[in-house]
Design a protein around this motif. Structure first.
Motif, PDB file in Angstrom:
ATOM      1  N   HIS A   1     -15.514  13.656   4.962  1.00  0.00           N
ATOM      2  CA  HIS A   1     -14.366  12.760   5.590  1.00  0.00           C
ATOM      3  C   HIS A   1     -13.097  13.280   5.794  1.00  0.00           C
ATOM      4  CE1 HIS A   1     -13.905  11.527   1.535  1.00  0.00           C
ATOM      5  NE2 HIS A   1     -12.756  11.204   1.660  1.00  0.00           N
ATOM      6  N   ARG A   2     -12.416  12.695   7.016  1.00  0.00           N
ATOM      7  CA  ARG A   2     -10.851  13.190   7.226  1.00  0.00           C
ATOM      8  C   ARG A   2     -10.359  12.102   7.791  1.00  0.00           C
ATOM      9  NH1 ARG A   2     -14.072  14.934  11.392  1.00  0.00           N
ATOM     10  NH2 ARG A   2     -13.254  15.247  13.403  1.00  0.00           N
ATOM     11  N   LEU A   3      -9.033  12.135   7.788  1.00  0.00           N
ATOM     12  CA  LEU A   3      -8.313  11.231   8.597  1.00  0.00           C
ATOM     13  C   LEU A   3      -7.689  11.851  10.011  1.00  0.00           C
ATOM     14  CD1 LEU A   3      -7.318   8.450   8.225  1.00  0.00           C
ATOM     15  CD2 LEU A   3      -5.108   9.392   7.291  1.00  0.00           C
ATOM     16  N   GLN A   4      -8.018  10.963  11.086  1.00  0.00           N
ATOM     17  CA  GLN A   4      -7.676  11.663  12.277  1.00  0.00           C
ATOM     18  C   GLN A   4      -7.047  10.533  13.211  1.00  0.00           C
ATOM     19  OE1 GLN A   4     -10.998  13.624  14.202  1.00  0.00           O
ATOM     20  NE2 GLN A   4     -10.103  13.134  16.255  1.00  0.00           N
ATOM     21  N   ASP A   5      -5.810  10.655  13.546  1.00  0.00           N
ATOM     22  CA  ASP A   5      -4.953   9.557  14.179  1.00  0.00           C
ATOM     23  C   ASP A   5      -5.305   8.611  13.641  1.00  0.00           C
ATOM     24  OD1 ASP A   5      -4.394  11.594  16.262  1.00  0.00           O
ATOM     25  OD2 ASP A   5      -6.109  11.486  17.070  1.00  0.00           O
ATOM     26  N   ASP A   6      -5.069   7.895  12.452  1.00  0.00           N
ATOM     27  CA  ASP A   6      -5.209   6.713  11.443  1.00  0.00           C
ATOM     28  C   ASP A   6      -6.443   6.312  11.600  1.00  0.00           C
ATOM     29  OD1 ASP A   6      -2.625   6.752  10.577  1.00  0.00           O
ATOM     30  OD2 ASP A   6      -1.766   5.909  12.283  1.00  0.00           O
ATOM     31  N   VAL A   7      -7.463   6.878  12.000  1.00  0.00           N
ATOM     32  CA  VAL A   7      -8.971   6.425  11.791  1.00  0.00           C
ATOM     33  C   VAL A   7      -9.688   7.744  10.894  1.00  0.00           C
ATOM     34  CG1 VAL A   7     -11.087   6.404  13.219  1.00  0.00           C
ATOM     35  CG2 VAL A   7      -8.911   5.591  14.166  1.00  0.00           C
ATOM     36  N   LEU A   8     -10.217   6.822   9.928  1.00  0.00           N
ATOM     37  CA  LEU A   8     -11.271   7.754   9.021  1.00  0.00           C
ATOM     38  C   LEU A   8     -12.426   8.138   9.564  1.00  0.00           C
ATOM     39  CD1 LEU A   8     -11.383   8.732   6.115  1.00  0.00           C
ATOM     40  CD2 LEU A   8     -12.690   6.687   5.671  1.00  0.00           C
ATOM     41  N   VAL A   9     -12.604   9.318   9.886  1.00  0.00           N
ATOM     42  CA  VAL A   9     -13.797   9.983  10.631  1.00  0.00           C
ATOM     43  C   VAL A   9     -14.500  10.467   9.244  1.00  0.00           C
ATOM     44  CG1 VAL A   9     -14.742  11.534  11.968  1.00  0.00           C
ATOM     45  CG2 VAL A   9     -12.440  10.479  12.714  1.00  0.00           C
TER      46      VAL A   9
ATOM     47  N   GLN B   1     -17.660  -5.877   0.996  1.00  0.00           N
ATOM     48  CA  GLN B   1     -18.355  -6.199  -0.330  1.00  0.00           C
ATOM     49  C   GLN B   1     -17.544  -5.279  -1.263  1.00  0.00           C
ATOM     50  OE1 GLN B   1     -22.467  -5.732  -0.360  1.00  0.00           O
ATOM     51  NE2 GLN B   1     -22.926  -7.616   0.476  1.00  0.00           N
ATOM     52  N   ARG B   2     -17.046  -4.194  -0.984  1.00  0.00           N
ATOM     53  CA  ARG B   2     -16.224  -3.624  -2.114  1.00  0.00           C
ATOM     54  C   ARG B   2     -14.873  -3.962  -2.229  1.00  0.00           C
ATOM     55  NH1 ARG B   2     -13.876  -1.441  -5.426  1.00  0.00           N
ATOM     56  NH2 ARG B   2     -13.777   0.908  -6.071  1.00  0.00           N
ATOM     57  N   PHE B   3     -14.181  -4.482  -1.066  1.00  0.00           N
ATOM     58  CA  PHE B   3     -12.891  -4.241  -0.962  1.00  0.00           C
ATOM     59  C   PHE B   3     -12.501  -6.023  -0.649  1.00  0.00           C
ATOM     60  CE2 PHE B   3     -12.938  -0.006   0.111  1.00  0.00           C
ATOM     61  CZ  PHE B   3     -12.475   0.684  -0.849  1.00  0.00           C
ATOM     62  N   LEU B   4     -13.387  -6.849  -0.835  1.00  0.00           N
ATOM     63  CA  LEU B   4     -13.463  -8.339  -0.759  1.00  0.00           C
ATOM     64  C   LEU B   4     -13.377  -8.609   0.816  1.00  0.00           C
ATOM     65  CD1 LEU B   4     -10.905  -9.050  -3.645  1.00  0.00           C
ATOM     66  CD2 LEU B   4     -13.427  -9.181  -3.472  1.00  0.00           C
ATOM     67  N   GLU B   5     -12.588  -8.093   1.639  1.00  0.00           N
ATOM     68  CA  GLU B   5     -12.614  -8.090   3.203  1.00  0.00           C
ATOM     69  C   GLU B   5     -12.345  -6.802   3.710  1.00  0.00           C
ATOM     70  OE1 GLU B   5      -8.234  -9.670   4.234  1.00  0.00           O
ATOM     71  OE2 GLU B   5      -9.069 -10.922   2.631  1.00  0.00           O
ATOM     72  N   ARG B   6     -12.473  -6.751   5.093  1.00  0.00           N
ATOM     73  CA  ARG B   6     -12.538  -5.633   5.721  1.00  0.00           C
ATOM     74  C   ARG B   6     -10.990  -4.884   5.462  1.00  0.00           C
ATOM     75  NH1 ARG B   6     -12.966  -4.558  12.108  1.00  0.00           N
ATOM     76  NH2 ARG B   6     -13.053  -2.007  11.925  1.00  0.00           N
ATOM     77  N   ALA B   7     -11.064  -3.701   5.153  1.00  0.00           N
ATOM     78  CA  ALA B   7      -9.687  -2.959   4.939  1.00  0.00           C
ATOM     79  C   ALA B   7      -8.791  -3.181   5.992  1.00  0.00           C
ATOM     80  CB  ALA B   7      -9.982  -1.664   4.503  1.00  0.00           C
ATOM     81  N   ALA B   8      -7.789  -4.100   5.789  1.00  0.00           N
ATOM     82  CA  ALA B   8      -6.747  -4.401   7.038  1.00  0.00           C
ATOM     83  C   ALA B   8      -5.961  -3.041   7.354  1.00  0.00           C
ATOM     84  CB  ALA B   8      -5.592  -5.389   6.502  1.00  0.00           C
ATOM     85  N   GLY B   9      -6.083  -3.037   8.830  1.00  0.00           N
ATOM     86  CA  GLY B   9      -5.250  -1.831   9.368  1.00  0.00           C
ATOM     87  C   GLY B   9      -5.989  -0.378   9.216  1.00  0.00           C
ATOM     88  N   LYS B  10      -7.219  -0.597   8.632  1.00  0.00           N
ATOM     89  CA  LYS B  10      -8.038   0.879   8.459  1.00  0.00           C
ATOM     90  C   LYS B  10      -9.089   0.750   8.968  1.00  0.00           C
ATOM     91  CE  LYS B  10      -5.739   2.002   3.991  1.00  0.00           C
ATOM     92  NZ  LYS B  10      -4.584   1.061   4.083  1.00  0.00           N
ATOM     93  N   THR B  11      -9.264   1.669  10.060  1.00  0.00           N
ATOM     94  CA  THR B  11     -10.634   1.690  10.660  1.00  0.00           C
ATOM     95  C   THR B  11     -11.358   3.002  10.603  1.00  0.00           C
ATOM     96  OG1 THR B  11      -9.487   2.770  12.703  1.00  0.00           O
ATOM     97  CG2 THR B  11      -9.622   0.267  12.752  1.00  0.00           C
ATOM     98  N   PHE B  12     -12.535   2.945  10.565  1.00  0.00           N
ATOM     99  CA  PHE B  12     -13.666   4.196  10.458  1.00  0.00           C
ATOM    100  C   PHE B  12     -14.376   4.426  11.484  1.00  0.00           C
ATOM    101  CE2 PHE B  12     -15.766   0.884   7.940  1.00  0.00           C
ATOM    102  CZ  PHE B  12     -16.992   1.233   8.408  1.00  0.00           C
ATOM    103  N   ARG B  13     -14.816   5.655  11.644  1.00  0.00           N
ATOM    104  CA  ARG B  13     -16.035   5.871  12.470  1.00  0.00           C
ATOM    105  C   ARG B  13     -16.874   6.908  11.916  1.00  0.00           C
ATOM    106  NH1 ARG B  13     -13.059   8.096  16.366  1.00  0.00           N
ATOM    107  NH2 ARG B  13     -13.313  10.004  15.755  1.00  0.00           N
ATOM    108  N   ILE B  14     -18.212   6.636  11.968  1.00  0.00           N
ATOM    109  CA  ILE B  14     -19.091   7.410  11.599  1.00  0.00           C
ATOM    110  C   ILE B  14     -19.925   8.128  12.442  1.00  0.00           C
ATOM    111  CG2 ILE B  14     -21.439   7.632  10.046  1.00  0.00           C
ATOM    112  CD1 ILE B  14     -20.576   4.906   8.838  1.00  0.00           C
ATOM    113  N   ASP B  15     -20.288   9.407  12.294  1.00  0.00           N
ATOM    114  CA  ASP B  15     -20.607  10.442  13.136  1.00  0.00           C
ATOM    115  C   ASP B  15     -21.828  11.102  12.374  1.00  0.00           C
ATOM    116  OD1 ASP B  15     -21.512  11.637  15.658  1.00  0.00           O
ATOM    117  OD2 ASP B  15     -19.647  13.082  15.460  1.00  0.00           O
TER     118      ASP B  15
END
Length: 170
Positions: free
Chosen positions: A40-48, A82-96
């Motif tokens: 995983h890496r951070l790219q333009d404020d999106v966790l890839v 489930q892990r963080f109680l609600e969606r991590a606010a302001g943090k988005t991710f993409r899986i490839d």
């Protein structure tokens, strides 16, 4: 009010999020008995988060038109919730998986460009089959960079589709 042991969403780092998603995907790889690595890496404020391995083995995680990959991403969102109680606010991710997203984007860019050129030549609108929002955005972006054509989205999810139409912006 925060209970003891709970993680406040705004305190979740991208690194923590990446570790949770990596653990989830490694468990999935084990369940499918697949030999692949998760990075995983951070790219333009999106966790890839990328699954890398032999392409012929990873196809099962992609599925037809990326449907299985989309389902895995939905499951990952549930894990994060489930892990963080609600969606991590302001943090988005993409899986490839296996570079599929880049390949799909290139393919859609070519198809959208070809279709837009046909609309320019014929003056007849071109309607795509239903697509997910990310794929529709690729088509919208390609056509937006061209003159003489425009896009509209029609229909309701999950059957929403893009239509390329002639425009007056020549």
């Amino acid at each position: 009010m925060q209970r003891e042991g709970e993680t406040r969403v705004e305190d979740v780092s991208f690194e923590d999020l990446g570790e949770v998603l990596t653990d989830f995907l490694e468990g999935l790889l084990d369940a499918f008995d697949l030999d692949a690595d998760v990075e995983h890496r951070l790219q333009d404020d999106v966790l890839v988060v990328e699954v890398k391995g032999e392409p012929n083995e990873l196809g099962i995680l992609i599925g037809p038109r990326g449907g299985t990959l989309a389902a895995i991403e939905d499951l990952a969102r549930t894990v994060v919730t489930q892990r963080f109680l609600e969606r991590a606010a302001g943090k988005t991710f993409r899986i490839d998986v296996g570079g599929y997203r880049a390949f799909r984007r290139q393919m859609l860019e070519k198809v959208a460009g070809d279709a837009a050129r046909k609309v320019l030549e014929s003056g007849v609108a071109c309607e795509f089959t239903p697509m997910n929002p990310a794929d529709r955005k690729v088509v919208h972006d390609v056509v937006a960079a061209m003159t003489g054509v425009a896009t509209v989205s029609e229909g309701e999810e999950p059957l929403r589709r893009v239509v390329i139409v002639p425009s007056d912006d020549q």
